[in-house]
Scaffold this active site. Structure first.
Site, mmCIF file in Angstrom:
data_model
loop_
_atom_site.group_PDB
_atom_site.id
_atom_site.type_symbol
_atom_site.label_atom_id
_atom_site.label_comp_id
_atom_site.label_asym_id
_atom_site.label_seq_id
_atom_site.Cartn_x
_atom_site.Cartn_y
_atom_site.Cartn_z
ATOM 1 N N ASN A 12 74.710 83.486 -40.400
ATOM 2 C CA ASN A 12 73.746 83.847 -39.354
ATOM 3 C C ASN A 12 74.381 83.523 -38.006
ATOM 4 O O ASN A 12 74.484 82.358 -37.631
ATOM 5 C CB ASN A 12 72.453 83.038 -39.572
ATOM 6 C CG ASN A 12 71.428 83.278 -38.474
ATOM 7 O OD1 ASN A 12 71.603 84.146 -37.621
ATOM 8 N ND2 ASN A 12 70.352 82.500 -38.501
ATOM 9 N N LYS A 14 73.276 84.160 -35.124
ATOM 10 C CA LYS A 14 72.267 83.911 -34.069
ATOM 11 C C LYS A 14 72.663 84.693 -32.818
ATOM 12 O O LYS A 14 73.195 85.800 -32.940
ATOM 13 C CB LYS A 14 72.116 82.403 -33.837
ATOM 14 C CG LYS A 14 71.871 81.654 -35.162
ATOM 15 C CD LYS A 14 71.459 80.236 -35.014
ATOM 16 C CE LYS A 14 71.255 79.616 -36.392
ATOM 17 N NZ LYS A 14 70.805 78.231 -36.356
ATOM 18 N N HIS A 98 62.930 82.729 -39.856
ATOM 19 C CA HIS A 98 63.833 81.626 -39.489
ATOM 20 C C HIS A 98 63.059 80.620 -38.631
ATOM 21 O O HIS A 98 62.190 80.996 -37.846
ATOM 22 C CB HIS A 98 65.042 82.171 -38.720
ATOM 23 C CG HIS A 98 66.122 81.156 -38.576
ATOM 24 N ND1 HIS A 98 66.078 80.177 -37.612
ATOM 25 C CD2 HIS A 98 67.251 80.943 -39.291
ATOM 26 C CE1 HIS A 98 67.148 79.406 -37.750
ATOM 27 N NE2 HIS A 98 67.876 79.844 -38.755
ATOM 28 N N GLU A 100 63.820 79.114 -36.033
ATOM 29 C CA GLU A 100 63.896 79.362 -34.584
ATOM 30 C C GLU A 100 62.896 80.435 -34.167
ATOM 31 O O GLU A 100 62.347 80.389 -33.072
ATOM 32 C CB GLU A 100 65.341 79.747 -34.202
ATOM 33 C CG GLU A 100 66.248 78.535 -34.277
ATOM 34 C CD GLU A 100 67.688 78.845 -34.644
ATOM 35 O OE1 GLU A 100 68.118 80.000 -34.544
ATOM 36 O OE2 GLU A 100 68.394 77.889 -35.055
ATOM 37 N N GLU A 170 65.824 75.853 -45.412
ATOM 38 C CA GLU A 170 66.518 75.310 -44.249
ATOM 39 C C GLU A 170 65.660 74.213 -43.618
ATOM 40 O O GLU A 170 64.763 74.509 -42.821
ATOM 41 C CB GLU A 170 66.754 76.409 -43.208
ATOM 42 C CG GLU A 170 67.611 77.558 -43.691
ATOM 43 C CD GLU A 170 68.318 78.272 -42.536
ATOM 44 O OE1 GLU A 170 69.537 78.394 -42.599
ATOM 45 O OE2 GLU A 170 67.652 78.665 -41.573
ATOM 46 N N GLY A 176 71.775 72.878 -37.034
ATOM 47 C CA GLY A 176 72.529 72.689 -35.799
ATOM 48 C C GLY A 176 72.650 71.234 -35.370
ATOM 49 O O GLY A 176 73.032 70.945 -34.244
ATOM 50 N N SER A 216 73.471 72.891 -41.193
ATOM 51 C CA SER A 216 74.741 72.184 -41.023
ATOM 52 C C SER A 216 75.668 72.279 -42.238
ATOM 53 O O SER A 216 76.363 71.320 -42.563
ATOM 54 C CB SER A 216 74.499 70.721 -40.624
ATOM 55 O OG SER A 216 73.829 70.664 -39.370
HETATM 56 P P1 13P Z 1 73.646 75.611 -38.722
HETATM 57 O O1 13P Z 1 74.541 75.940 -39.890
HETATM 58 O O2 13P Z 1 74.324 75.829 -37.393
HETATM 59 O O3 13P Z 1 73.002 74.274 -38.866
HETATM 60 O O4 13P Z 1 72.463 76.686 -38.751
HETATM 61 C C1 13P Z 1 71.779 76.904 -39.934
HETATM 62 C C2 13P Z 1 70.907 78.075 -39.753
HETATM 63 O O5 13P Z 1 69.945 78.041 -39.014
HETATM 64 C C3 13P Z 1 71.246 79.303 -40.496
HETATM 65 O O6 13P Z 1 70.217 80.229 -40.450
#
Ligand code: 13P
Length: 256
Positions: A12, A14, A98, A100, A170, A176, A216
């Protein structure tokens, strides 16, 4: 036998990378594709603007996912992209729900359910994200949180729709942050998700659904996470932006 399910590593991206950088990363992956275990499906979820550019790569070693789509089919919804548009571009998957999007764009479980319906109507397989926040885990409410997310966004599906789903667990506190769920925490939650799905849709369906871990994921922790019996791969954010790291994660998802 363990790991009869599809193995998947999805990146992803983003809201990262210019078009040139995106093409460079995709081409780096293409050049190293001989290293990918054949049983691992690799999915890239770039910003939607780049889907068409990446689609032009010949015989890609990856399938593509959008990061979001509208719950509407078409119409006056400025800025939105429909599942039908994705399908017409031969996009196979779409990340839905997601954390976010839940947090910054106020997506509710109900809206997420509608987006899942919109995807399935147009033959896009949703990658449905669920996971608890830090305070929910601290309060030991992580199982109930995830159970409600599953109930509210998935339980209305018919069995033939459910088998098309991919789930990504997740935990929000791991996204992150460099804090990864331990293998025990990941396995425990993945097994819980599968049990919850089995309770509603039956064992046969639950056994078929790939459940990915996200939060992560890195080249140092991926092999241990993917070795858990109910972890069928990963949804990778930051580490999917660097070809070397992402390739190493893809390799670690092969059946050992
Ligand atoms: P990270 O791998 O940067 O923690 O992000 C995970 C994520 O949100 C994948 O959709």
């Amino acid at each position: 036998m363990e790991h009869m399910r599809q193995r998947i590593v999805a990146g992803n991206w983003k809201m990262n990378k210019t078009l040139d950088e995106a093409m460079e990363l995709a081409i780096d992956l293409q050049e190293r594709q001989d290293d990918f275990p054949p049983e691992v499906t690799v999915i890239l979820a770039p910003p939607s603007l780049y889907l068409l550019g990446l689609e032009m790569i010949e015989e890609p070693c990856f399938l593509m996912a959008a990061q979001n789509c509208s719950h509407h089919q078409y119409g006056a919804f400025t800025g939105e992209i429909s599942a039908a548009m994705l399908q017409a571009m031969r996009i196979k998957y779409c990340i839905i729900g997601h954390s976010e999007r839940r947090e910054y764009f106020h997506e509710t479980d109900e809206l997420i359910a509608k987006k899942i319906d919109a995807c399935l109507l147009d033959n896009i397989a949703p990658i449905f994200c669920c996971g608890e926040k830090k305070e929910e885990r601290v309060a030991k409410k992580h199982f109930v949180t995830v159970m409600h997310q599953l109930e509210k966004s998935l339980f209305h599906l018919r069995p033939e729709q459910m088998v098309k789903m991919i789930i990504a667990y997740e935990p929000v506190w791991a996204i992150g942050t460099g804090l990864t769920a331990s293998t025990d925490e990941a396995q425990e939650m993945h097994a819980f998700i599968r049990k919850t799905l089995a309770g509603h849709f039956g064992e046969t369906i639950a056994e078929k659904i790939p459940i990915l871990y996200g939060g992560s994921v890195s080249p140092t922790n991926s092999a241990a996470l993917f070795a858990c019996p109910d972890v069928d791969g990963g949804l990778v954010g930051g580490a999917s932006l660097k070809a070397r790291d992402f390739i190493s994660i893809i390799k670690s998802a092969g059946i050992q």
